[in-house]
Design an enzyme around this catalytic site. Structure first.
Site, short mmCIF file in Angstrom:
data_model
loop_
_atom_site.label_atom_id
_atom_site.label_comp_id
_atom_site.label_asym_id
_atom_site.label_seq_id
_atom_site.Cartn_x
_atom_site.Cartn_y
_atom_site.Cartn_z
N LYS A 16 0.95 -1.28 -0.05
CA LYS A 16 -0.07 -0.07 0.06
C LYS A 16 0.71 1.40 0.21
CE LYS A 16 -3.94 -2.32 2.37
NZ LYS A 16 -5.01 -2.09 3.43
N ARG A 125 -0.74 -13.95 5.39
CA ARG A 125 -1.38 -13.20 6.41
C ARG A 125 -0.63 -13.23 7.77
NH1 ARG A 125 -6.36 -10.38 4.97
NH2 ARG A 125 -7.42 -10.78 7.05
N THR A 131 -4.95 -6.84 11.00
CA THR A 131 -5.43 -5.41 10.36
C THR A 131 -5.06 -4.20 10.90
OG1 THR A 131 -7.33 -6.62 9.62
CG2 THR A 131 -7.29 -4.12 9.35
N ARG A 142 3.36 -5.54 10.01
CA ARG A 142 2.58 -4.70 10.39
C ARG A 142 3.00 -4.04 12.01
NH1 ARG A 142 -3.38 -6.91 8.12
NH2 ARG A 142 -3.10 -5.58 6.02
N ASN A 162 -1.87 0.43 7.14
CA ASN A 162 -1.42 -0.97 7.25
C ASN A 162 -0.14 -1.64 6.43
OD1 ASN A 162 -3.17 -1.80 5.83
ND2 ASN A 162 -4.49 -2.88 7.51
N HIS A 165 -1.85 -5.04 1.65
CA HIS A 165 -2.89 -6.07 1.59
C HIS A 165 -2.46 -7.37 1.23
CE1 HIS A 165 -6.76 -7.67 0.26
NE2 HIS A 165 -6.11 -7.99 -1.11
P1 ADP Z 1 -7.58 -6.58 5.89
O1 ADP Z 1 -6.95 -5.63 4.89
O2 ADP Z 1 -6.81 -6.85 6.99
O3 ADP Z 1 -8.25 -7.71 5.18
P2 ADP Z 1 -10.18 -5.46 6.17
O4 ADP Z 1 -10.68 -6.18 4.97
O5 ADP Z 1 -11.03 -5.51 7.28
O6 ADP Z 1 -8.86 -5.62 6.61
O7 ADP Z 1 -10.16 -4.01 5.81
C1 ADP Z 1 -9.85 -3.37 4.53
C2 ADP Z 1 -8.78 -2.30 5.01
O8 ADP Z 1 -9.74 -1.24 5.15
C3 ADP Z 1 -7.66 -2.33 6.02
O9 ADP Z 1 -6.63 -3.19 5.70
C4 ADP Z 1 -7.58 -1.10 6.50
O10 ADP Z 1 -6.71 -0.31 5.68
C5 ADP Z 1 -8.87 -0.18 6.35
N1 ADP Z 1 -9.58 -0.46 7.49
C6 ADP Z 1 -10.45 -1.22 8.06
N2 ADP Z 1 -11.17 -1.18 9.28
C7 ADP Z 1 -10.88 0.05 9.31
C8 ADP Z 1 -11.39 1.35 10.32
N3 ADP Z 1 -12.31 0.84 11.10
N4 ADP Z 1 -11.23 2.49 10.01
C9 ADP Z 1 -10.33 2.85 9.04
N5 ADP Z 1 -9.79 1.98 8.25
C10 ADP Z 1 -10.22 0.50 8.17
#
Ligand code: ADP
Length: 194
Positions: A16, A125, A131, A142, A162, A165
């Site tokens: 990212k 992962r 996340t 992370r 973070n 992805h």
């Molecule tokens: P991951 O990317 O770890 O699979 P998610 O699919 O839940 O996580 O969320 C997608 C992305 O959205 C996250 O990687 C993060 O950048 C962002 N994100 C998730 N939850 C939040 C939140 N509550 N507030 C702001 N950004 C968020």
């Protein structure tokens, strides 16, 4: 459908904007390779808004889940949802977070790759960590390179940064590899000792 040969499981990874800007491209690739995972496709690119918009799910369940996570954060820290979002309904807060996410993903070039190997999806992962970086263990990407949290991000009206992805399931990986690489070549080679 998952691949029959466990060694050929593939996952999709995208570094990212914050990962690229922190100079972590090499470090991230190193962590996958040192765990016996193979990079079989790799490219830096600037995505279009449409491509990013189509990458993240648009279904109500996923969007509501994003909203619920933010509500959890606001409750934990006694922040005022009405003041920031004008609503307390997760299905109305979710789209706002999704929009922040799309804006964040467009803020710098990204690096996309296909990573292959035994349990590639779960292994990647695990190497990434969960996340929210402030909850990620030391030793994960992370946890080692970010301290971002939804409390800070949402107060600044942005998505959580973070670093990268990674696909959540083998099925999602197949879909994401098709979306981002399409007919482009992925490579086959044996690693030393294979
Ligand atoms: P991951 O990317 O770890 O699979 P998610 O699919 O839940 O996580 O969320 C997608 C992305 O959205 C996250 O990687 C993060 O950048 C962002 N994100 C998730 N939850 C939040 C939140 N509550 N507030 C702001 N950004 C968020």
């Amino acid at each position: 459908m998952a691949n029959k040969n466990p060694k050929e499981e593939r996952t999709y990874v995208m570094i990212k904007p914050d990962g690229v800007k922190k100079g972590l491209i090499g470090e991230i690739i190193k962590r996958f390779e040192q765990r016996d995972l193979k990079i079989v496709a790799l490219e830096m690119f600037q995505p279009t808004r449409e491509e990013i918009d189509n990458h993240y799910p648009k279904d109500a369940v996923w969007i509501t889940r994003l909203g619920e996570k933010t509500i959890g954060t606001y409750n934990k820290y006694s922040f005022d949802l009405m003041e920031d979002f004008g609503t307390i309904e997760p299905e109305k807060i979710g789209p706002e977070i999704r929009k922040w996410l799309v804006d964040y993903m467009l803020s710098a070039p990204l690096v996309k790759m296909v990573v292959e190997g035994t349990h590639a999806v779960d292994m990647v992962r695990k190497i990434c960590g969960p996340t929210f970086p402030y909850l990620a263990d030391m030793g994960t990407i992370r946890g080692d390179f970010s301290n971002d949290s939804p409390a800070l991000a949402n107060a600044e009206k942005r998505a959580v940064a973070n670093i990268l992805h990674a696909s959540e399931t083998p099925e999602e990986a197949i879909h994401e590899i098709e979306h981002w690489f399409g007919k482009k070549e992925t490579h086959r080679y044996k690693r030393h000792g294979e």
